[in-house]
Design a protein around this motif. Structure first.
Motif, PDB file in Angstrom:
ATOM      1  N   HIS A 108      25.227  59.585  24.929  1.00  0.00           N
ATOM      2  CA  HIS A 108      25.049  59.149  23.546  1.00  0.00           C
ATOM      3  C   HIS A 108      23.836  58.234  23.472  1.00  0.00           C
ATOM      4  O   HIS A 108      23.787  57.205  24.167  1.00  0.00           O
ATOM      5  N   ASP A 109      22.863  58.596  22.644  1.00  0.00           N
ATOM      6  CA  ASP A 109      21.848  57.621  22.276  1.00  0.00           C
ATOM      7  C   ASP A 109      22.534  56.559  21.417  1.00  0.00           C
ATOM      8  O   ASP A 109      23.372  56.871  20.577  1.00  0.00           O
ATOM      9  N   ILE A 110      22.208  55.299  21.645  1.00  0.00           N
ATOM     10  CA  ILE A 110      22.896  54.188  20.991  1.00  0.00           C
ATOM     11  C   ILE A 110      22.213  53.854  19.675  1.00  0.00           C
ATOM     12  O   ILE A 110      21.018  53.538  19.640  1.00  0.00           O
ATOM     13  N   TYR A 111      22.984  53.933  18.608  1.00  0.00           N
ATOM     14  CA  TYR A 111      22.515  53.569  17.274  1.00  0.00           C
ATOM     15  C   TYR A 111      23.308  52.382  16.770  1.00  0.00           C
ATOM     16  O   TYR A 111      24.446  52.134  17.171  1.00  0.00           O
ATOM     17  N   GLU A 112      22.697  51.653  15.863  1.00  0.00           N
ATOM     18  CA  GLU A 112      23.371  50.526  15.222  1.00  0.00           C
ATOM     19  C   GLU A 112      23.154  50.614  13.717  1.00  0.00           C
ATOM     20  O   GLU A 112      22.218  51.285  13.245  1.00  0.00           O
ATOM     21  N   LEU A 113      24.015  49.953  12.971  1.00  0.00           N
ATOM     22  CA  LEU A 113      23.894  49.918  11.517  1.00  0.00           C
ATOM     23  C   LEU A 113      23.358  48.561  11.115  1.00  0.00           C
ATOM     24  O   LEU A 113      24.008  47.535  11.378  1.00  0.00           O
ATOM     25  N   PRO A 114      22.166  48.499  10.519  1.00  0.00           N
ATOM     26  CA  PRO A 114      21.653  47.205  10.064  1.00  0.00           C
ATOM     27  C   PRO A 114      22.656  46.499   9.140  1.00  0.00           C
ATOM     28  O   PRO A 114      23.478  47.150   8.488  1.00  0.00           O
ATOM     29  N   LEU A 115      22.576  45.179   9.111  1.00  0.00           N
ATOM     30  CA  LEU A 115      23.555  44.384   8.379  1.00  0.00           C
ATOM     31  C   LEU A 115      23.596  44.765   6.902  1.00  0.00           C
ATOM     32  O   LEU A 115      22.561  44.877   6.241  1.00  0.00           O
ATOM     33  N   LEU A 116      24.800  44.938   6.390  1.00  0.00           N
ATOM     34  CA  LEU A 116      25.010  45.348   5.004  1.00  0.00           C
ATOM     35  C   LEU A 116      25.239  44.136   4.106  1.00  0.00           C
ATOM     36  O   LEU A 116      25.772  43.111   4.550  1.00  0.00           O
ATOM     37  N   PRO A 117      24.890  44.244   2.814  1.00  0.00           N
ATOM     38  CA  PRO A 117      25.110  43.126   1.891  1.00  0.00           C
ATOM     39  C   PRO A 117      26.561  42.991   1.452  1.00  0.00           C
ATOM     40  O   PRO A 117      26.955  41.949   0.922  1.00  0.00           O
ATOM     41  N   THR A 118      27.364  44.033   1.632  1.00  0.00           N
ATOM     42  CA  THR A 118      28.778  43.986   1.258  1.00  0.00           C
ATOM     43  C   THR A 118      29.526  45.088   2.001  1.00  0.00           C
ATOM     44  O   THR A 118      28.933  46.097   2.389  1.00  0.00           O
ATOM     45  N   PHE A 119      30.816  44.868   2.199  1.00  0.00           N
ATOM     46  CA  PHE A 119      31.683  45.889   2.796  1.00  0.00           C
ATOM     47  C   PHE A 119      32.570  46.552   1.758  1.00  0.00           C
ATOM     48  O   PHE A 119      33.386  47.416   2.113  1.00  0.00           O
ATOM     49  N   VAL A 120      32.437  46.156   0.483  1.00  0.00           N
ATOM     50  CA  VAL A 120      33.334  46.694  -0.542  1.00  0.00           C
ATOM     51  C   VAL A 120      32.546  47.049  -1.795  1.00  0.00           C
ATOM     52  O   VAL A 120      31.486  46.480  -2.080  1.00  0.00           O
ATOM     53  N   LYS A 121      33.096  48.001  -2.513  1.00  0.00           N
ATOM     54  CA  LYS A 121      32.568  48.314  -3.831  1.00  0.00           C
ATOM     55  C   LYS A 121      33.670  48.998  -4.625  1.00  0.00           C
ATOM     56  O   LYS A 121      34.202  50.016  -4.190  1.00  0.00           O
ATOM     57  N   GLY A 122      33.995  48.391  -5.780  1.00  0.00           N
ATOM     58  CA  GLY A 122      35.074  48.946  -6.577  1.00  0.00           C
ATOM     59  C   GLY A 122      36.383  48.928  -5.795  1.00  0.00           C
ATOM     60  O   GLY A 122      36.820  47.895  -5.291  1.00  0.00           O
ATOM     61  N   ARG A 123      37.000  50.093  -5.649  1.00  0.00           N
ATOM     62  CA  ARG A 123      38.284  50.207  -4.935  1.00  0.00           C
ATOM     63  C   ARG A 123      38.107  50.659  -3.495  1.00  0.00           C
ATOM     64  O   ARG A 123      39.074  51.032  -2.829  1.00  0.00           O
ATOM     65  N   VAL A 124      36.869  50.622  -2.987  1.00  0.00           N
ATOM     66  CA  VAL A 124      36.560  51.159  -1.663  1.00  0.00           C
ATOM     67  C   VAL A 124      36.204  50.031  -0.698  1.00  0.00           C
ATOM     68  O   VAL A 124      35.428  49.133  -1.027  1.00  0.00           O
ATOM     69  N   ALA A 125      36.783  50.102   0.502  1.00  0.00           N
ATOM     70  CA  ALA A 125      36.453  49.174   1.575  1.00  0.00           C
ATOM     71  C   ALA A 125      35.869  49.948   2.746  1.00  0.00           C
ATOM     72  O   ALA A 125      36.429  50.963   3.171  1.00  0.00           O
ATOM     73  N   LEU A 126      34.744  49.481   3.273  1.00  0.00           N
ATOM     74  CA  LEU A 126      34.174  50.037   4.497  1.00  0.00           C
ATOM     75  C   LEU A 126      34.833  49.366   5.691  1.00  0.00           C
ATOM     76  O   LEU A 126      35.106  48.162   5.673  1.00  0.00           O
ATOM     77  N   LEU A 127      35.060  50.158   6.741  1.00  0.00           N
ATOM     78  CA  LEU A 127      35.810  49.637   7.886  1.00  0.00           C
ATOM     79  C   LEU A 127      35.268  50.232   9.177  1.00  0.00           C
ATOM     80  O   LEU A 127      34.851  51.388   9.225  1.00  0.00           O
TER      81      LEU A 127
END
Length: 348
Positions: free
Chosen positions: A231-250
């Motif tokens: 696996h080539d290693i990828y990362e997700l740059p820092l997000l401004p929020t983990f939620v929007k409306g009724r949705v949560a990122l996890l």
């Protein structure tokens, strides 16, 4: 209240187990034909074990995993740089990712699990809460946060596997010029291992050659493994929020990080328990989880600077000297910055 969890990996299943514990009706949607987990080993750190305790599945994890009471850090030539005290290692459990996934899967009734389900938009889902646990390449994150950056290559590639053994080894992390490796022994004598090196994405590399002169038994572990995952290693740059409306990122959909602290899956387990502990209060979930996970994200990044990214002889010598001069008890206290997490208090 009804929740739909998109993604049937470790984070998604842990979320379903946790939400059901506080009374939510839950469905889990997985796009693959079967629920399962690929990969090699995972170290269940004390913070992750607390999350599993809260879910009620820690005892089964202990039975399937390998609690070790020794471990430490070595140089690529085999010299020990630091031994960690036995007391600090008792609650680190080495387990195959598939076994951990299986524990969570068995904790859920089959009638709430749906595979072969492709979710392309939140609008398709009828629920009070939608949990996007669909990984680093999350479609739902891209829909909800179209201006947020996507995954970025982190400058390293890794190979993982399970060597048949039998071996009797401690948990070990090894640092060398521009690379690192890890050993996680399983209870049946097999060994989960990984090796990683700083390299361009999709570079043509052979791990057998790259790590041939590293200390035993690393070369043997790599050579004796039939199925090696790269696996080539990828990362997700820092997000401004983990939620929007009724949705949560996890999990990786919210904070995919480089693996140099071994906390990626542990963070997903923390996420799951926290989301249940705040009983679906997404503003509270974001306020609690984003600072915590982003601090660990940054810590993992810093660990790479002093680990896999070091190549110069001077830098390696200074790093190794610092490790040898550091008492094991002090090293454990440093790790405690990331592993001392406690389950949030339940709402009234």
């Amino acid at each position: 209240m009804k929740a739909i969890v998109v993604g049937g990996g470790i984070g998604g299943l842990a979320t379903a187990v946790s939400l059901r514990r506080v009374g939510w009706e839950v469905q889990v949607l997985e796009r693959a034909a079967e629920f399962g987990e690929i990969g090699a080993g995972i170290g269940v750190m004390p913070n992750a074990l607390r999350a599993l305790e809260w879910m009620g599945v820690a005892d089964e994890v202990r039975k399937l995993g390998t609690p070790r009471v020794s471990g430490g850090v070595r140089a690529s030539d085999g010299r020990w740089l630091i031994h960690l005290p036995e007391a600090g290692q008792e609650r680190v459990i080495a387990i195959h990712r598939a076994d951990l996934h299986g524990v969570l899967l068995r904790a859920l009734p089959s009638e709430i699990l749906f595979n072969n389900v492709e979710v392309t938009s939140v609008e398709e889902l009828d629920a009070d809460l939608v949990v996007a646990a669909d990984g680093i390449n999350s479609r739902l994150r891209a829909e909800l946060l179209p201006d947020a950056p996507g995954p970025a290559y982190a400058g390293a590639t890794a190979w993982r596997g399970v060597a048949p053994g039998p071996f009797d080894l401690p948990i070990t992390q090894t640092f060398g010029p521009g690379g690192e490796a890890g050993i996680l022994p399983l209870g049946d004598g097999r060994v989960c291992w990984y090796v990683a090196t700083a390299a361009p994405a999709q570079a043509s590399l052979d791990p057998v050659e790259l790590f041939a002169d590293w200390h035993d038994p690393l070369p043997e572990l790599v050579r004796s493994t039939a199925d090696v995952l790269r696996h080539d290693i990828y990362e997700l740059p820092l997000l401004p929020t983990f939620v929007k409306g009724r949705v949560a990122l996890l999990g990786d959909a919210a904070h995919a990080m480089v693996p140099y602290l071994g906390q990626g899956a542990c963070m997903a387990l923390e996420d799951a328990v926290t989301l249940a502990s705040v009983d679906g209060d997404l503003a509270r979930y974001d306020a609690v989880r984003r600072p915590r996970t982003q601090a660990v994200w940054k810590g993992s990044k810093r660990a790479g600077k002093f680990g896999i990214e070091l190549r110069s002889p001077l830098g390696l010598a200074v790093r190794n000297f610092a490790f040898r001069a550091l008492p094991g008890s002090v090293a454990l206290r440093g790790m405690g910055r990331f592993t001392s997490w406690q389950v949030p208090a339940m709402p009234r």
